[in-house]
Design an enzyme around this catalytic site. Structure first.
Site, PDB file in Angstrom:
ATOM      1  N   ASP A   1       0.824  -1.205   0.000  1.00  0.00           N
ATOM      2  CA  ASP A   1       0.000   0.000   0.000  1.00  0.00           C
ATOM      3  C   ASP A   1       0.863   1.263   0.000  1.00  0.00           C
ATOM      4  OD1 ASP A   1      -2.421   1.388  -0.016  1.00  0.00           O
ATOM      5  OD2 ASP A   1      -3.283   0.185   1.589  1.00  0.00           O
TER       6      ASP A   1
ATOM      7  N   GLU B   1      -0.545   1.891  -5.098  1.00  0.00           N
ATOM      8  CA  GLU B   1      -0.313   3.314  -4.827  1.00  0.00           C
ATOM      9  C   GLU B   1      -1.421   4.185  -5.418  1.00  0.00           C
ATOM     10  OE1 GLU B   1       1.688   5.910  -7.385  1.00  0.00           O
ATOM     11  OE2 GLU B   1       0.018   4.838  -8.258  1.00  0.00           O
ATOM     12  N   TRP B   2      -2.586   3.529  -5.731  1.00  0.00           N
ATOM     13  CA  TRP B   2      -3.842   4.212  -6.063  1.00  0.00           C
ATOM     14  C   TRP B   2      -3.802   4.966  -7.386  1.00  0.00           C
ATOM     15  CZ3 TRP B   2      -2.683   7.158  -1.035  1.00  0.00           C
ATOM     16  CH2 TRP B   2      -2.597   6.260   0.038  1.00  0.00           C
ATOM     17  N   GLY B   3      -2.811   4.708  -8.228  1.00  0.00           N
ATOM     18  CA  GLY B   3      -2.733   5.403  -9.507  1.00  0.00           C
ATOM     19  C   GLY B   3      -2.246   6.824  -9.410  1.00  0.00           C
ATOM     20  N   GLU B   4      -1.740   7.238  -8.247  1.00  0.00           N
ATOM     21  CA  GLU B   4      -1.356   8.636  -8.045  1.00  0.00           C
ATOM     22  C   GLU B   4      -0.182   9.063  -8.917  1.00  0.00           C
ATOM     23  OE1 GLU B   4      -0.759   9.474  -3.917  1.00  0.00           O
ATOM     24  OE2 GLU B   4      -2.899   9.847  -3.619  1.00  0.00           O
TER      25      GLU B   4
ATOM     26  N   ASP C   1      -9.787   3.622  -3.798  1.00  0.00           N
ATOM     27  CA  ASP C   1     -10.490   2.448  -3.290  1.00  0.00           C
ATOM     28  C   ASP C   1     -11.901   2.343  -3.855  1.00  0.00           C
ATOM     29  OD1 ASP C   1      -8.267   2.022  -1.775  1.00  0.00           O
ATOM     30  OD2 ASP C   1      -9.170   2.605   0.128  1.00  0.00           O
TER      31      ASP C   1
END
Length: 685
Positions: free
Chosen positions: A184, A221-224, A243
């Site tokens: 994460d 990493e949430w696509g950041e 999420d």
């Protein structure tokens, strides 16, 4: 910017903001203790450095993760994990391809031991992680685990993260028998994402060399930082979005963010739009089938997010559909690409290794729609006919060039089409549909037109159609309901007079539209399409605040649409006063881009007015744009608005419209985390 639906994701934003504030103040990020044998992050290898062992995740990983169902509740424990492994075997999910049983956050104690090692929570895992791994392995399955590329994980309890401990943690995971790592992005102290994720890649590679245990590496990493552009040489899959949440708006928003990234996926490198919500209860069965269909055609990892000890048989039917799973697991490794997406009618096609095409006909809208494409448009060669396999009905048909279906609201028809020499052995594909949706005022007759269309290469013979409804409803055909034969492309159209009882209460009712035709062998081929009729109430004369009127439907990017408050992202009623540019508004709708809210106008209204803008509570760089639609006509729109803009007056001519629709988009920047307000919206009738 991250979504903020739960305390967990709020903490993720706090970690990022803290690092940003330190930088803005000219201060260095806090020093991070590191393994003595770990590579210095400042000197980490380039992205094109040594990859993880080849041969892993050649198809998208399939399995289970507990987070969506349990979060950190006490029922996440050794018993649950073993129970899921047992169910995989007992219910045939293992045979269908599911193999990973993955632990998410909260499996460890908040502190490492004196040697810097991670310690499993003895209450949750009294026998340790290795014992759980051994049990899962004994079932012929694999175990996954979770940590974060920061000093702590994403839970408020602050469990130990992997930053500075990559070599030690990777070795510990391998020694325990872990087969999959979800890594994460919380509490990352502002350290460059590529360096953090490369450091764990190299640690996993080193652990694999000493133990012989390769570990699938999931970058979360949430696509950041657009990992699809650099992570193919770092991990096996990478999150492309924030999420997911168990509602239609969240699933739809995430799907739309992931679809354009098809070129970056392939064997050993997958776009990950987050875990499945199928079975958690926040969507309908139709919406869950869409969820599973679209994740499969996008070649997404299929990680079950529901507690399989509690779900319905229908959930197992969806998750265990081997024909749909075969689309996801096709060894060619292509992610489906968008062929068309007009008016909420989506066609997504995926090239398969055997030369066939999987085609998803997806209906985003709130009413049944005919979604069509052609064999040539999805990449098939010219042919006299094609075999079409419906992957949810498990039936095969012949088609000419047109691939078409009437798809229910929020539904998906998933088919597999091939050019072969056996198409003539199949009955023709016949599409059963209706024009529009029945919106009926109690006691008032409305017209409904149904269609039976032959899309096959052979004739459909002895075609019949019928319509039935609830007791007391009047359903009368006013044109023929039979045809002796329909040639390719021909349609049997039937007009119906639909009347709801005078005492019918507002709400939705099911009408059963059925048809049949004679198969080549003499039997009949049945067709059925449930139609949702909606008993509506005409808006009152004069001006009405929209927040006081019932809507026909609503979809929202995160959480429910709120009446007279801003959007709170989680549950109904959790919003704050609507505030734009420092001004508070008592009435309005609080939404979250992308969103759509529909109202029945019944042709009796003329004008809609509102003050629109981004709510003050969302001080982000995201953008939004507002639209008003009168039936299928764009009646008014704004330019792109940000939090820096004051409320903008919006006025739309909706004269004669049956349905008025309020839409908010993300403004084209791909960031959908802004709270948009329709302040003081008034419908004049």
């Amino acid at each position: 910017m991250r979504h903020l639906p739960t305390p967990t994701t709020r903490r993720r934003v706090v970690g990022s903001l803290a690092a940003a504030l330190l930088c803005a103040a000219g201060l260095a990020a806090p020093a991070v203790a590191r393994d003595t044998d770990a590579p210095d992050t400042a000197q980490a290898r380039a992205v094109d450095g040594p990859r993880l062992p080849d041969g892993l995740a050649l198809t998208p990983p399939m399995g289970f993760n507990n987070w969506n169902a349990t979060h950190c509740r006490a029922d996440f424990d050794e018993s649950m994990v073993k129970g899921i492994a047992d169910i995989f075997v007992q219910k045939g999910l293992k045979d269908a391809g599911y193999e990973y049983v993955n632990l998410d956050d909260c499996w460890a104690l908040p502190q490492r031991d004196a040697n810097g090692k991670l310690v499993p929570d003895p209450k949750r895992f009294p026998n340790g992680i290795k014992a759980v791994a051994d049990y899962v392995h004994s079932k012929g399955l694999k175990l996954g685990i979770y940590t974060s590329a920061g000093t702590k994980t994403c839970n408020t309890a602050g469990f130990p993260g992997g930053l500075g401990h990559e070599r030690s943690d990777a070795q510990q995971f391998a020694d325990w028998g872990v087969d999959y790592l979800k890594y994460d992005n919380c509490n990352n102290q502002g350290v460059d994402a590529k360096k953090r994720y490369i450091a764990m890649r190299d640690a996993l590679k080193a652990a694999s060399e000493t133990t012989g245990r390769p570990i699938v590496y999931s970058i979360c990493e949430w696509g950041e930082n657009k990992p699809w552009e650099w992570a193919a040489d770092v991990g096996h899959l990478w999150r492309t979005t924030g999420d997911i949440s168990d509602n239609w708006g969240s699933m739809l928003s995430i799907m739309k963010q992931n679809l354009p990234l098809a070129q970056h996926a392939g064997p050993g490198r997958w776009n990950d739009p987050d875990m499945l919500e199928v079975g958690n209860g926040g969507m309908t069965a139709t919406e869950y089938r869409t969820h599973f269909s679209m994740w499969s055609i996008m070649a997404a990892p299929l990680l079950i997010g529901s507690d399989l000890r509690k779900v319905s048989p229908e959930t197992f039917d969806i998750l265990g559909n081997k024909e749909v799973i075969a689309v996801d697991q096709d060894p060619l490794g292509k992610q489906g690409h968008v062929v068309s997406s007009t008016g909420g009618r989506w066609v997504v096609a995926k090239e398969m290794k055997d030369g066939s095409r999987a085609v998803a006909l997806f209906n985003e809208t709130g009413s049944a729609q005919t979604v069509s494409t052609t064999a040539r448009a999805v990449g098939l060669p010219a042919a006299d006919g094609y075999t079409l396999r419906d992957l949810w009905k498990h039936e095969s048909y012949n088609v000419a060039d047109t691939i078409s279906a009437t798809v229910p609201a929020h539904g998906t028809v998933l088919v597999r089409v091939s050019a072969d020499d056996k198409w003539q052995d199949k009955p023709p594909a016949v599409d059963l549909g209706a024009d529009g949706r029945p919106l009926v005022e109690a006691g008032k007759a409305e017209k409904l037109l149904t269609k039976v269309a032959n899309r096959g290469s052979t004739n459909a013979r002895d075609v019949r159609v019928s319509l039935a409804g609830p007791s007391g409803w009047g359903l009368k055909a006013t044109s023929p309901t039979r045809a002796s034969a329909l040639r390719t492309g021909e349609i049997l159209g039937t007009s119906w007079q639909v009347t709801a009882p005078r005492d019918a209460k507002p709400g939705t009712y099911t009408l059963d539209l059925k048809a049949s035709h004679r198969a080549p062998g003499g039997g009949r081929v049945p067709l059925e399409l449930p139609l949702t009729a909606q008993v509506v109430v005409a808006p009152p004369a004069g001006d009405s605040a929209l927040s006081g009127l019932p809507w026909l439907s609503s979809t929202n990017g995160w959480g429910p649409v709120e009446k007279d408050t801003s959007n709170g992202e989680s549950d109904a009623g959790d919003g704050n006063p609507i505030t734009i540019g420092g001004k508070v508004y008592a009435k309005g709708l609080g939404v979250h881009a992308d969103s759509s809210v529909e109202y029945y106008a019944g042709g009796a209204c003329e004008k809609l007015t509102a003050q629109v803008g981004v709510d003050d509570e969302k001080a982000t760089k995201g953008t939004v744009a507002f639209q008003v639609w009168a039936d299928d006509k764009l009646a008014a729109s704004t330019g792109v608005l940000t939090t820096a803009d004051p409320a903008q007056a919006l006025s739309a001519d909706v004269t004669g419209a049956e349905v008025v629709r309020l839409v908010v988009t993300d403004g084209g920047d791909g960031i959908d985390s802004d709270h948009a307000d329709w302040a003081e919206p008034v419908l004049g009738c």
